[in-house]
Design a protein around this motif. Structure first.
Motif, PDB file in Angstrom:
ATOM      1  N   VAL A 105      37.848  47.304  42.650  1.00  0.00           N
ATOM      2  CA  VAL A 105      36.954  47.547  41.587  1.00  0.00           C
ATOM      3  C   VAL A 105      35.834  48.087  42.148  1.00  0.00           C
ATOM      4  CG1 VAL A 105      35.579  46.533  39.994  1.00  0.00           C
ATOM      5  CG2 VAL A 105      37.911  45.932  39.940  1.00  0.00           C
ATOM      6  N   VAL A 106      35.102  47.459  43.174  1.00  0.00           N
ATOM      7  CA  VAL A 106      33.708  48.101  43.582  1.00  0.00           C
ATOM      8  C   VAL A 106      34.022  49.512  44.247  1.00  0.00           C
ATOM      9  CG1 VAL A 106      32.798  45.780  43.677  1.00  0.00           C
ATOM     10  CG2 VAL A 106      33.883  46.597  45.688  1.00  0.00           C
ATOM     11  N   LYS A 107      35.005  49.562  45.067  1.00  0.00           N
ATOM     12  CA  LYS A 107      35.209  50.792  45.877  1.00  0.00           C
ATOM     13  C   LYS A 107      35.654  52.109  45.058  1.00  0.00           C
ATOM     14  CE  LYS A 107      38.383  50.474  48.667  1.00  0.00           C
ATOM     15  NZ  LYS A 107      39.191  50.136  50.141  1.00  0.00           N
ATOM     16  N   THR A 111      38.725  49.530  36.574  1.00  0.00           N
ATOM     17  CA  THR A 111      38.244  48.322  35.734  1.00  0.00           C
ATOM     18  C   THR A 111      39.223  47.094  36.471  1.00  0.00           C
ATOM     19  OG1 THR A 111      40.235  48.675  34.099  1.00  0.00           O
ATOM     20  CG2 THR A 111      38.226  49.523  33.435  1.00  0.00           C
ATOM     21  N   ILE A 112      39.010  45.904  35.877  1.00  0.00           N
ATOM     22  CA  ILE A 112      39.762  44.806  36.584  1.00  0.00           C
ATOM     23  C   ILE A 112      41.198  44.911  36.219  1.00  0.00           C
ATOM     24  CG2 ILE A 112      40.106  42.234  36.588  1.00  0.00           C
ATOM     25  CD1 ILE A 112      37.125  41.884  36.319  1.00  0.00           C
ATOM     26  N   GLY A 113      41.519  45.069  35.101  1.00  0.00           N
ATOM     27  CA  GLY A 113      42.841  45.463  34.682  1.00  0.00           C
ATOM     28  C   GLY A 113      43.597  46.439  35.547  1.00  0.00           C
ATOM     29  N   LYS A 117      46.821  46.143  38.107  1.00  0.00           N
ATOM     30  CA  LYS A 117      47.906  46.907  38.167  1.00  0.00           C
ATOM     31  C   LYS A 117      48.234  47.562  39.372  1.00  0.00           C
ATOM     32  CE  LYS A 117      50.162  50.415  35.330  1.00  0.00           C
ATOM     33  NZ  LYS A 117      49.883  51.421  33.964  1.00  0.00           N
ATOM     34  N   THR A 118      47.239  48.158  40.190  1.00  0.00           N
ATOM     35  CA  THR A 118      47.404  48.977  41.579  1.00  0.00           C
ATOM     36  C   THR A 118      47.796  47.843  42.500  1.00  0.00           C
ATOM     37  OG1 THR A 118      45.607  50.456  40.839  1.00  0.00           O
ATOM     38  CG2 THR A 118      46.047  50.127  43.137  1.00  0.00           C
ATOM     39  N   LEU A 173      38.266  34.456  37.444  1.00  0.00           N
ATOM     40  CA  LEU A 173      38.025  34.028  36.269  1.00  0.00           C
ATOM     41  C   LEU A 173      39.056  34.705  35.359  1.00  0.00           C
ATOM     42  CD1 LEU A 173      34.428  33.496  35.487  1.00  0.00           C
ATOM     43  CD2 LEU A 173      36.094  31.550  35.261  1.00  0.00           C
ATOM     44  N   HIS A 174      39.505  35.839  35.573  1.00  0.00           N
ATOM     45  CA  HIS A 174      40.513  36.701  34.726  1.00  0.00           C
ATOM     46  C   HIS A 174      41.962  36.256  35.209  1.00  0.00           C
ATOM     47  CE1 HIS A 174      42.621  40.513  33.089  1.00  0.00           C
ATOM     48  NE2 HIS A 174      43.170  40.196  34.492  1.00  0.00           N
ATOM     49  N   GLN A 175      42.121  35.954  36.505  1.00  0.00           N
ATOM     50  CA  GLN A 175      43.253  35.279  36.816  1.00  0.00           C
ATOM     51  C   GLN A 175      43.585  34.017  36.374  1.00  0.00           C
ATOM     52  OE1 GLN A 175      42.771  35.410  41.260  1.00  0.00           O
ATOM     53  NE2 GLN A 175      44.632  36.595  41.361  1.00  0.00           N
ATOM     54  N   ALA A 176      42.479  33.093  36.130  1.00  0.00           N
ATOM     55  CA  ALA A 176      42.344  31.718  35.714  1.00  0.00           C
ATOM     56  C   ALA A 176      43.060  31.830  34.277  1.00  0.00           C
ATOM     57  CB  ALA A 176      41.141  31.058  35.713  1.00  0.00           C
ATOM     58  N   ASN A 177      42.242  32.701  33.471  1.00  0.00           N
ATOM     59  CA  ASN A 177      42.669  32.943  31.844  1.00  0.00           C
ATOM     60  C   ASN A 177      44.216  33.342  31.766  1.00  0.00           C
ATOM     61  OD1 ASN A 177      40.007  31.928  31.210  1.00  0.00           O
ATOM     62  ND2 ASN A 177      39.178  34.120  31.245  1.00  0.00           N
ATOM     63  N   HIS A 178      44.738  33.851  32.790  1.00  0.00           N
ATOM     64  CA  HIS A 178      46.270  34.564  32.738  1.00  0.00           C
ATOM     65  C   HIS A 178      47.015  33.782  33.496  1.00  0.00           C
ATOM     66  CE1 HIS A 178      43.798  38.066  31.256  1.00  0.00           C
ATOM     67  NE2 HIS A 178      44.779  38.568  30.726  1.00  0.00           N
TER      68      HIS A 178
END
Length: 214
Positions: A105-107, A111-113, A117-118, A173-178
């Protein structure tokens, strides 16, 4: 009661992973502490760290290169587990993917999604042993979570690292929610002993430990 082949503690810097890993290892001799991935594949990690490590990590390495390096160490770590014991992992597979995704994401400005996927596409061809994974979160709010752990560092993070850490908290947090982790422990405003009791329960080890060091 059948115990898992691997259990992992996961979470951002300064959340208490090392403390809980040490306590777990002292509770039950059936746990085999296996540490972090770089300990089991030292040569390539030493090579990339021999120059400007931060520059390699955040600028010159590709997402494929970083992800495959993390996964190669994870695979070698798994082979080091002694038969009949449960491997105790400092950051399991979900956390390694989170690290790779946050870096992406930072490099690369994804987006996080898109980053997930990558990264999962890179990892999809590998067969990994199942693990029971517990995620320790300083807070269930990403900004609050980052603020807590950065304050514990004792000195300011510089360069790109603050952006990476903030992104990592959002990724976790994204992982936790999924549902990427077996269990999630909210550590905010809780004692070390209360958090550790939750970790023991979530790992399914409460019936196998008597609560005292061996």
């Amino acid at each position: 009661m059948r115990v898992p082949d691997f259990v992992s503690l996961n979470g951002p810097d300064n959340v208490g992973k090392t403390t809980h890993l040490v306590r777990l290892a002292g509770r039950w001799e059936g746990l085999h502490p296996l540490g972090a991935v770089h300990e089991h594949d030292p040569e390539p990690w030493a090579r990339v760290a021999s120059g400007d490590y931060a520059r390699w990590w955040f600028e010159t390495s590709t997402t494929v290169e970083l992800t495959e390096l993390l996964l190669a160490g994870h695979a070698k770590r798994a082979t080091a587990r002694e038969a009949g014991r449960t491997g105790l992992l400092d950051r399991g597979l979900p956390m390694l993917l989170a690290v790779a995704a946050a870096t992406c994401v930072v490099k690369d400005g994804l987006t996080i999604g898109e980053a997930f996927k990558t990264v999962t596409g890179i990892a999809s061809s590998r067969a990994d042993a199942p693990e029971t994974s517990v995620l320790l979160l300083p807070s269930l709010d990403a900004e609050r979570s980052y603020a807590i752990t950065s304050a514990r560092e004792g000195r300011p993070w510089t360069g790109i690292y603050p952006a990476y850490q903030k992104t990592l908290h959002s990724v976790l947090l994204h992982q936790a929610n999924h549902g990427a982790y077996t269990a999630v422990v909210d550590c905010e405003d809780r004692s070390l002993n209360d958090i550790h009791a939750d970790v023991i329960d979530h790992l399914g080890l409460s019936r196998l430990t008597d609560g005292s060091p061996r």
